[in-house]
Design a protein around this motif. Structure first.
Motif, PDB file in Angstrom:
ATOM      1  N   ALA A   1       0.847  -1.318  -0.109  1.00 38.20           N
ATOM      2  CA  ALA A   1       0.042  -0.015   0.060  1.00 38.20           C
ATOM      3  C   ALA A   1       0.913   1.353  -0.097  1.00 38.20           C
ATOM      4  N   LEU A   2       1.811   1.159   0.841  1.00 33.98           N
ATOM      5  CA  LEU A   2       2.838   2.354   1.000  1.00 33.98           C
ATOM      6  C   LEU A   2       3.306   2.640  -0.452  1.00 33.98           C
ATOM      7  N   ILE A   3       3.815   1.626  -1.357  1.00 32.69           N
ATOM      8  CA  ILE A   3       4.665   1.806  -2.547  1.00 32.69           C
ATOM      9  C   ILE A   3       3.432   2.242  -3.507  1.00 32.69           C
ATOM     10  N   LEU A   4       2.340   1.785  -3.397  1.00 32.77           N
ATOM     11  CA  LEU A   4       1.193   2.239  -4.412  1.00 32.77           C
ATOM     12  C   LEU A   4       1.056   3.548  -4.352  1.00 32.77           C
ATOM     13  N   ALA A   5       0.879   3.896  -3.079  1.00 34.87           N
ATOM     14  CA  ALA A   5       0.501   5.192  -2.705  1.00 34.87           C
ATOM     15  C   ALA A   5       1.538   6.300  -3.509  1.00 34.87           C
ATOM     16  N   PHE A   6       2.729   5.782  -3.391  1.00 34.81           N
ATOM     17  CA  PHE A   6       4.072   6.750  -3.835  1.00 34.81           C
ATOM     18  C   PHE A   6       3.750   6.777  -5.523  1.00 34.81           C
ATOM     19  N   VAL A   7       3.518   5.472  -6.205  1.00 34.91           N
ATOM     20  CA  VAL A   7       3.039   5.595  -7.434  1.00 34.91           C
ATOM     21  C   VAL A   7       2.167   6.338  -7.890  1.00 34.91           C
ATOM     22  N   PHE A   8       1.311   6.606  -7.251  1.00 37.56           N
ATOM     23  CA  PHE A   8      -0.065   7.238  -7.570  1.00 37.56           C
ATOM     24  C   PHE A   8       0.268   8.834  -7.510  1.00 37.56           C
ATOM     25  N   LEU A   9       1.545   9.123  -7.029  1.00 46.58           N
ATOM     26  CA  LEU A   9       1.910  10.600  -7.114  1.00 46.58           C
ATOM     27  C   LEU A   9       1.974  11.174  -8.683  1.00 46.58           C
ATOM     28  N   PHE A  10       2.402  10.152  -9.486  1.00 50.63           N
ATOM     29  CA  PHE A  10       2.878  10.436 -10.710  1.00 50.63           C
ATOM     30  C   PHE A  10       1.601  10.083 -11.787  1.00 50.63           C
ATOM     31  N   LYS A  11       0.434   9.834 -11.281  1.00 52.56           N
ATOM     32  CA  LYS A  11      -0.527   9.364 -12.144  1.00 52.56           C
ATOM     33  C   LYS A  11      -0.930  10.609 -13.223  1.00 52.56           C
ATOM     34  N   ASN A  12      -0.843  11.723 -13.002  1.00 53.69           N
ATOM     35  CA  ASN A  12      -1.228  12.527 -13.708  1.00 53.69           C
ATOM     36  C   ASN A  12      -0.237  12.906 -14.802  1.00 53.69           C
ATOM     37  N   ILE A  13       0.801  12.429 -14.650  1.00 55.53           N
ATOM     38  CA  ILE A  13       2.106  12.548 -15.530  1.00 55.53           C
ATOM     39  C   ILE A  13       1.684  11.841 -16.993  1.00 55.53           C
ATOM     40  N   PHE A  14       1.051  10.755 -16.812  1.00 53.58           N
ATOM     41  CA  PHE A  14       0.867   9.743 -17.859  1.00 53.58           C
ATOM     42  C   PHE A  14      -0.591   9.682 -18.257  1.00 53.58           C
ATOM     43  N   GLN A  15      -0.660   9.298 -19.600  1.00 55.46           N
ATOM     44  CA  GLN A  15      -2.089   8.833 -19.926  1.00 55.46           C
ATOM     45  C   GLN A  15      -2.723   7.997 -19.441  1.00 55.46           C
ATOM     46  N   HIS A  16      -3.974   7.567 -19.272  1.00 57.53           N
ATOM     47  CA  HIS A  16      -4.590   6.566 -18.304  1.00 57.53           C
ATOM     48  C   HIS A  16      -4.182   5.301 -18.837  1.00 57.53           C
ATOM     49  N   SER A  17      -4.006   5.096 -20.071  1.00 52.54           N
ATOM     50  CA  SER A  17      -3.816   3.606 -20.608  1.00 52.54           C
ATOM     51  C   SER A  17      -2.079   3.422 -20.329  1.00 52.54           C
ATOM     52  N   THR A  18      -1.315   4.160 -20.066  1.00 52.62           N
ATOM     53  CA  THR A  18       0.101   4.317 -19.967  1.00 52.62           C
ATOM     54  C   THR A  18       0.337   3.951 -18.368  1.00 52.62           C
ATOM     55  N   PHE A  19      -0.375   4.877 -17.621  1.00 53.01           N
ATOM     56  CA  PHE A  19      -0.329   4.683 -16.221  1.00 53.01           C
ATOM     57  C   PHE A  19      -0.823   3.178 -15.675  1.00 53.01           C
ATOM     58  N   SER A  20      -2.013   2.705 -16.595  1.00 53.47           N
ATOM     59  CA  SER A  20      -2.599   1.342 -15.882  1.00 53.47           C
ATOM     60  C   SER A  20      -1.575   0.441 -16.314  1.00 53.47           C
ATOM     61  N   ILE A  21      -0.662   0.490 -17.178  1.00 50.91           N
ATOM     62  CA  ILE A  21       0.343  -0.614 -17.542  1.00 50.91           C
ATOM     63  C   ILE A  21       1.464  -0.448 -16.514  1.00 50.91           C
ATOM     64  N   LEU A  22       1.761   0.736 -16.156  1.00 47.97           N
ATOM     65  CA  LEU A  22       2.706   0.996 -14.958  1.00 47.97           C
ATOM     66  C   LEU A  22       2.159   0.329 -13.656  1.00 47.97           C
ATOM     67  N   LEU A  23       0.989   0.562 -13.351  1.00 41.37           N
ATOM     68  CA  LEU A  23       0.256   0.195 -12.292  1.00 41.37           C
ATOM     69  C   LEU A  23       0.224  -1.533 -12.412  1.00 41.37           C
ATOM     70  N   TYR A  24      -0.173  -1.916 -13.548  1.00 42.55           N
ATOM     71  CA  TYR A  24      -0.131  -3.586 -13.495  1.00 42.55           C
ATOM     72  C   TYR A  24       1.344  -4.072 -13.167  1.00 42.55           C
ATOM     73  N   SER A  25       2.441  -3.256 -13.763  1.00 43.21           N
ATOM     74  CA  SER A  25       3.758  -3.659 -13.799  1.00 43.21           C
ATOM     75  C   SER A  25       4.119  -3.723 -12.128  1.00 43.21           C
ATOM     76  N   VAL A  26       3.695  -2.672 -11.478  1.00 41.93           N
ATOM     77  CA  VAL A  26       4.276  -2.510 -10.045  1.00 41.93           C
ATOM     78  C   VAL A  26       3.647  -3.540  -9.389  1.00 41.93           C
ATOM     79  N   ILE A  27       2.358  -3.977  -9.452  1.00 44.42           N
ATOM     80  CA  ILE A  27       1.763  -4.922  -8.663  1.00 44.42           C
ATOM     81  C   ILE A  27       2.130  -6.275  -8.775  1.00 44.42           C
ATOM     82  N   ILE A  28       2.621  -6.534 -10.222  1.00 50.07           N
ATOM     83  CA  ILE A  28       3.204  -7.930 -10.214  1.00 50.07           C
ATOM     84  C   ILE A  28       4.610  -7.654  -9.615  1.00 50.07           C
TER      85      ILE A  28
END
Length: 212
Positions: free
Chosen positions: A143-170
């Motif tokens: 949860a702590l790491i995912l919160a940090f990752v979401f700081l950068f959500k607005n830098i990416f397009q939705h589709s790009t960030f979804s791939i990043l989020l998927y990768s981080v979770i794996i």
């Protein structure tokens, strides 16, 4: 033990560390609710507070005197059950919701839940490597790491960030199940966690306010 002398299930809910755990679980329910509704900033704030209460239930348990052996054993199992919801099921729901529930996000959701279940079950049997060392990444760090990752959500397009989020979770799932020795964050680290939660709550709260 005579069954007539067994404590009732609800009697354990009056134990102060378990009350703290329940407050953390409520924060997780809020986090899930906001994630399902697409309110990701509110969701992140709620899960951060869930982590904080998860840390404090252990601190309270260690400082309390007069707790019975049964209360201690129940508390450990109770904390583990809540952990899989907060740091396994919640990241899965976050991923699915951010991915608009498209089918290809299901494997990632399964992997993080399965990894959390395996890790917590393993930890309940073997515990720490020693008094200061975990094997692999503790699930609350998800949860702590995912919160940090979401700081950068607005830098990416939705589709790009979804791939990043998927990768981080794996990656988190792999780290949860790894044999890498990782120091346990305890003692004065609680002050670091409190500061992190307060700062991140302020940041995400401000971003949420700007969306209104």
């Amino acid at each position: 033990m005579n069954k007539n002398k067994q404590a009732s299930m609800l009697s354990f809910a009056k134990d102060l560390p378990n009350i703290c755990s329940l407050v953390g679980l409520f924060c997780t329910v809020l986090a899930i609710y906001f994630a399902i509704g697409g309110q990701f900033l509110g969701s992140i704030i709620a899960i951060l507070w869930s982590v904080l209460f998860d840390w404090y239930d252990g601190i309270i348990a260690r400082k309390m005197k007069g707790r019975t052996k049964e209360q201690g054993v129940f508390g450990v199992q109770f904390d583990s059950m809540i952990d899989i919801v907060s740091f396994g099921v919640y990241p899965a729901i976050l991923l699915l919701s951010y991915g608009n529930y498209e089918i290809w996000f299901i494997p990632g959701a399964f992997v993080i839940i399965a990894a959390s279940a395996i890790r917590l079950s393993y930890f309940n049997i073997y515990g720490l490597i020693d008094s200061e060392t975990y094997m692999g990444l503790s699930v609350d760090n998800n949860a702590l790491i995912l919160a940090f990752v979401f700081l950068f959500k607005n830098i990416f397009q939705h589709s790009t960030f979804s791939i990043l989020l998927y990768s981080v979770i794996i990656i988190l799932a792999v780290l949860n199940l790894s044999s890498i020795p990782i120091n346990k964050f305890s003692g004065k680290w609680i002050y670091v966690l409190v500061a992190y939660v307060l700062v991140m709550t302020s940041v995400f709260g401000y971003l949420l306010w700007r969306q209104l």
